[in-house]
Design an enzyme around this catalytic site. Structure first.
Site, PDB file in Angstrom:
ATOM      1  N   LYS A 204       3.179  28.037   5.785  1.00 28.67           N
ATOM      2  CA  LYS A 204       2.041  27.117   5.692  1.00 28.67           C
ATOM      3  C   LYS A 204       0.955  27.514   6.688  1.00 28.67           C
ATOM      4  O   LYS A 204      -0.206  27.622   6.349  1.00 28.67           O
ATOM      5  CB  LYS A 204       2.523  25.683   5.965  1.00 28.67           C
ATOM      6  CG  LYS A 204       1.408  24.675   5.975  1.00 28.67           C
ATOM      7  CD  LYS A 204       1.914  23.258   6.175  1.00 28.67           C
ATOM      8  CE  LYS A 204       0.736  22.328   6.399  1.00 28.67           C
ATOM      9  NZ  LYS A 204       1.119  20.937   6.612  1.00 28.67           N
ATOM     10  N   GLU A 210       8.666  33.701  13.770  1.00 26.55           N
ATOM     11  CA  GLU A 210       9.742  34.373  13.021  1.00 26.55           C
ATOM     12  C   GLU A 210       9.176  35.054  11.774  1.00 26.55           C
ATOM     13  O   GLU A 210       9.463  36.218  11.483  1.00 26.55           O
ATOM     14  CB  GLU A 210      10.804  33.358  12.578  1.00 26.55           C
ATOM     15  CG  GLU A 210      11.641  32.774  13.694  1.00 26.55           C
ATOM     16  CD  GLU A 210      11.048  31.512  14.299  1.00 26.55           C
ATOM     17  OE1 GLU A 210       9.807  31.304  14.194  1.00 26.55           O
ATOM     18  OE2 GLU A 210      11.819  30.735  14.889  1.00 26.55           O
ATOM     19  N   GLY A 261       5.449  20.889   5.608  1.00 28.62           N
ATOM     20  CA  GLY A 261       6.305  22.053   5.377  1.00 28.62           C
ATOM     21  C   GLY A 261       7.582  21.703   4.625  1.00 28.62           C
ATOM     22  O   GLY A 261       7.981  22.381   3.678  1.00 28.62           O
ATOM     23  N   ARG A 262       8.244  20.615   5.044  1.00 30.19           N
ATOM     24  CA  ARG A 262       9.532  20.270   4.406  1.00 30.19           C
ATOM     25  C   ARG A 262       9.344  19.578   3.061  1.00 30.19           C
ATOM     26  O   ARG A 262      10.321  19.206   2.413  1.00 30.19           O
ATOM     27  CB  ARG A 262      10.389  19.439   5.369  1.00 30.19           C
ATOM     28  CG  ARG A 262       9.685  18.210   5.931  1.00 30.19           C
ATOM     29  CD  ARG A 262      10.446  17.643   7.128  1.00 30.19           C
ATOM     30  NE  ARG A 262       9.697  16.577   7.798  1.00 30.19           N
ATOM     31  CZ  ARG A 262       8.783  16.781   8.747  1.00 30.19           C
ATOM     32  NH1 ARG A 262       8.482  18.015   9.133  1.00 30.19           N
ATOM     33  NH2 ARG A 262       8.164  15.766   9.313  1.00 30.19           N
ATOM     34  N   GLU A 347      14.035  16.303  10.675  1.00 40.14           N
ATOM     35  CA  GLU A 347      12.701  16.654  11.167  1.00 40.14           C
ATOM     36  C   GLU A 347      11.721  15.514  10.877  1.00 40.14           C
ATOM     37  O   GLU A 347      10.762  15.299  11.608  1.00 40.14           O
ATOM     38  CB  GLU A 347      12.215  17.979  10.550  1.00 40.14           C
ATOM     39  CG  GLU A 347      11.132  18.650  11.388  1.00 40.14           C
ATOM     40  CD  GLU A 347      10.715  20.025  10.879  1.00 40.14           C
ATOM     41  OE1 GLU A 347      10.102  20.116   9.803  1.00 40.14           O
ATOM     42  OE2 GLU A 347      11.004  21.030  11.565  1.00 40.14           O
ATOM     43  N   HIS A 378      39.265  20.495   2.540  1.00 39.44           N
ATOM     44  CA  HIS A 378      40.291  21.283   3.228  1.00 39.44           C
ATOM     45  C   HIS A 378      39.822  21.694   4.617  1.00 39.44           C
ATOM     46  O   HIS A 378      40.363  22.630   5.204  1.00 39.44           O
ATOM     47  CB  HIS A 378      40.659  22.506   2.384  1.00 39.44           C
ATOM     48  CG  HIS A 378      41.252  22.110   1.069  1.00 39.44           C
ATOM     49  ND1 HIS A 378      42.591  21.861   0.907  1.00 39.44           N
ATOM     50  CD2 HIS A 378      40.657  21.835  -0.126  1.00 39.44           C
ATOM     51  CE1 HIS A 378      42.816  21.484  -0.355  1.00 39.44           C
ATOM     52  NE2 HIS A 378      41.647  21.459  -0.987  1.00 39.44           N
ATOM     53  N   LYS A 487       9.058  26.665  21.151  1.00 41.61           N
ATOM     54  CA  LYS A 487       8.262  27.826  20.707  1.00 41.61           C
ATOM     55  C   LYS A 487       7.472  28.405  21.880  1.00 41.61           C
ATOM     56  O   LYS A 487       7.415  29.623  22.072  1.00 41.61           O
ATOM     57  CB  LYS A 487       7.258  27.399  19.622  1.00 41.61           C
ATOM     58  CG  LYS A 487       7.873  26.988  18.293  1.00 41.61           C
ATOM     59  CD  LYS A 487       6.763  26.666  17.285  1.00 41.61           C
ATOM     60  CE  LYS A 487       7.305  26.037  16.024  1.00 41.61           C
ATOM     61  NZ  LYS A 487       6.278  25.613  15.075  1.00 41.61           N
TER      62      LYS A 487
END
Ligand code: F6P
Length: 520
Positions: A204, A210, A261-262, A347, A378, A487
């Site tokens: 965005k 990253e 963003g999400r 978030e 399990h 960051k």
């Protein structure tokens, strides 16, 4: 002006209801006493049948929660979101991911005057992106599509591409690279040839460290491998088209600052999904989400599934004190759903101050986690059945399988049902170790089949239930300032890793940095 949950007259009433009967509610007795309990607490919403009856609440509690929602102004807040008002107050932005799935030309009561312009931009961009997706699908020389993005620019598309595997175009491999850890990109690059690869740089902001690091490395690899024509082999999905061009990427698909963003898989960030399932499939995904939007926008609160789920979340977090929720998709293709929902909930609602900045006196986002059933059974289900904490379980099941193998699907569904049943019913054991206390809550969400439309509806349902609890908690569910400090510090420490300078650092960070320095 909305009221926070603790400012409504129902808040003390709910506290009293919890102490007098809520905390002792026994689900087995509740079903025995009320033959209509399943009928009352289950409902059909678009593409999703929900059973909320195995939860630790009564009709009276739900009625009080609904009154609290009414008193808090939830409906007005919801309408403000759909209308494009700047409800993301700390960033001064509208929150309009619902517009991305709104059919062209559909006006809503109360729409901001900028909505028609936004909506025509949305559809022009969508048409261009889908035409591009279909071109890529038809191009047999492109065999590998690599999405480089992180957080919302990775989790949604990755989850959806895996979920819709059955609808994926033959001859296309989709890869997702998110981590700045070079092992991830390096492993993917080893399997690629530049002339057969399309890189999608999804960000965005186009500033995320990253993604920028991975994008630069992908561009360098492409050049080093003799790749020709960045315009054909790289596309940027971003609101910051200028930054993409500055990096040399000229094929761009834009979106807008009012898409969080999400909440962005419906925008250009969804391009990998569109390449995987085609333009018609992507339009079905949008249509499924829009159907859920309309349900959330128009259904009476008492029959509004996102509202009921969001209120249950508040009841569990603030009265029962449950601090986590486990998601168990009983469908292998929904393997990334827990990770996706984790960002969506944590978030959005992992906040400790109210809209006016004052500290909250009550808890907000639970921890979300999970794994597909039956694998989780399990592993960690032991704790759900017999551990000291009560953890509400949310099962997502799909009625119709798409594989032809006999016997599997009934076993899978029987396991989903059995877990919910066992958690609730429990079992008197011959000794304490074999005793199942029961009365442990679960929610069951059932899709008829896993299709683009039903997945769209399921995701929109989850987005809106997060909106509901966030609204009641009186927080801004649409910012994420909590990710910023790390960051900034990482930038500083990257330089210190090179220089060895530990001046001003705390003892632990300085000590670890000494061990981590490769040249030391
Ligand atoms: O660091 C958090 C965050 O801003 C998320 O909200 C977002 O989804 C992710 O980073 C990626 O951001 P971008 O799409 O701008 O690269």
């Amino acid at each position: 002006m909305s009221l926070r949950c603790d400012q409504t007259p129902q808040w003390p009433q709910l506290q009293a209801a919890y102490s007098t009967q809520g905390r002792q509610l026994d689900l087995r007795r509740a079903f025995a006493d009320d033959a209509q309990r399943f009928g009352h607490f289950s409902q059909q919403a678009p593409h999703v049948l929900a059973d909320l009856s195995k939860n630790l609440w009564s009709r009276e509690t739900e009625a009080l929660l609904l009154d609290m929602a009414q008193a808090s102004g939830l409906a007005k807040h919801r309408d403000a979101m759909f209308a494009g008002q700047p409800i993301n107050s700390t960033e001064g932005r509208a929150v309009l991911h619902t517009l991305l799935r709104r059919p062209a030309g559909l006006a809503l009561p109360g729409d901001d005057s900028s909505i028609p312009g936004h909506l025509s931009d949305v559809h022009a961009t969508l048409d261009a992106m889908l035409a591009y997706a279909d071109t890529v699908r038809a191009d047999s020389t492109i065999t590998d599509i690599v999405n480089i993005g992180i957080g919302g620019s990775d989790l949604g598309p990755h989850m959806a591409v895996l979920a819709l595997e059955q609808f994926r175009a033959q001859g296309k491999r989709l890869h997702f690279v998110s981590n700045v850890d070079g092992h991830e990109l390096h492993t993917v690059l080893q399997s690629l040839r530049p002339q057969n690869t399309l890189f999608l740089i999804a960000s965005k902001t186009f500033t995320t460290a990253e993604t920028m690091t991975n994008a630069r490395s992908a561009l360098a690899w492409f050049a080093a491998q003799g790749g020709q024509d960045v315009g054909r082999h790289f596309a940027a999905l971003t609101t910051n088209v200028d930054a993409a061009r500055a990096l040399g990427i000229t094929t761009t698909f834009g979106f807008w600052d009012w898409v969080g963003g999400r909440y962005s898989l419906w925008s250009a960030i969804g391009l990998p999904i569109a390449i995987a399932i085609g333009s018609a499939g992507f339009r079905d995904l949008l249509a499924g989400a829009h159907a859920m939007d309309e349900h959330f926008r128009t259904a009476p609160l008492a029959q509004n599934l996102p509202v009921r789920l969001g209120l249950l979340d508040v009841w569990y977090r603030n009265f029962h004190g449950f601090s986590s929720r486990c998601i168990a998709p009983y469908h292998a293709a929904l393997g990334r759903l827990p990770a996706y929902l984790q960002q969506l909930e944590m978030e959005s609602n992992g906040k400790r101050v109210a809209l006016d900045g004052t500290a909250l006196s009550y808890a907000t986002s639970p921890v979300l986690w999970g794994e597909p059933g039956t694998n989780g059974q399990h592993a960690f289900f032991q704790m759900l059945h017999q551990g000291t904490d009560v953890i509400p379980l949310e099962i997502v099941a799909v009625r119709e399988p798409t594989h032809p193998l006999p016997g599997h699907h009934d076993k899978l569904l029987a396991n989903a049902l059995a877990q919910a049943q066992a958690l609730m019913v429990g079992k008197a054991g011959e000794d304490a170790h074999r005793h199942f206390p029961g009365n442990r809550p679960s929610t069951f969400l059932l899709l008829e089949s896993l299709t683009p439309a039903s997945l769209g509806a399921l995701i929109a349902l989850q987005e809106h239930r997060v909106f509901v609890s966030g609204s009641l908690w009186g927080i801004n569910s649409f910012d994420q300032w909590g990710v910023e400090l790390g960051k900034v510090l990482a930038k500083d420490l990257e330089a210190r890793l090179a220089s060895g300078d530990v001046t001003g650092l705390d003892g632990s960070t300085a000590g670890l940095l000494g061990h981590l320095r490769r040249s030391a």
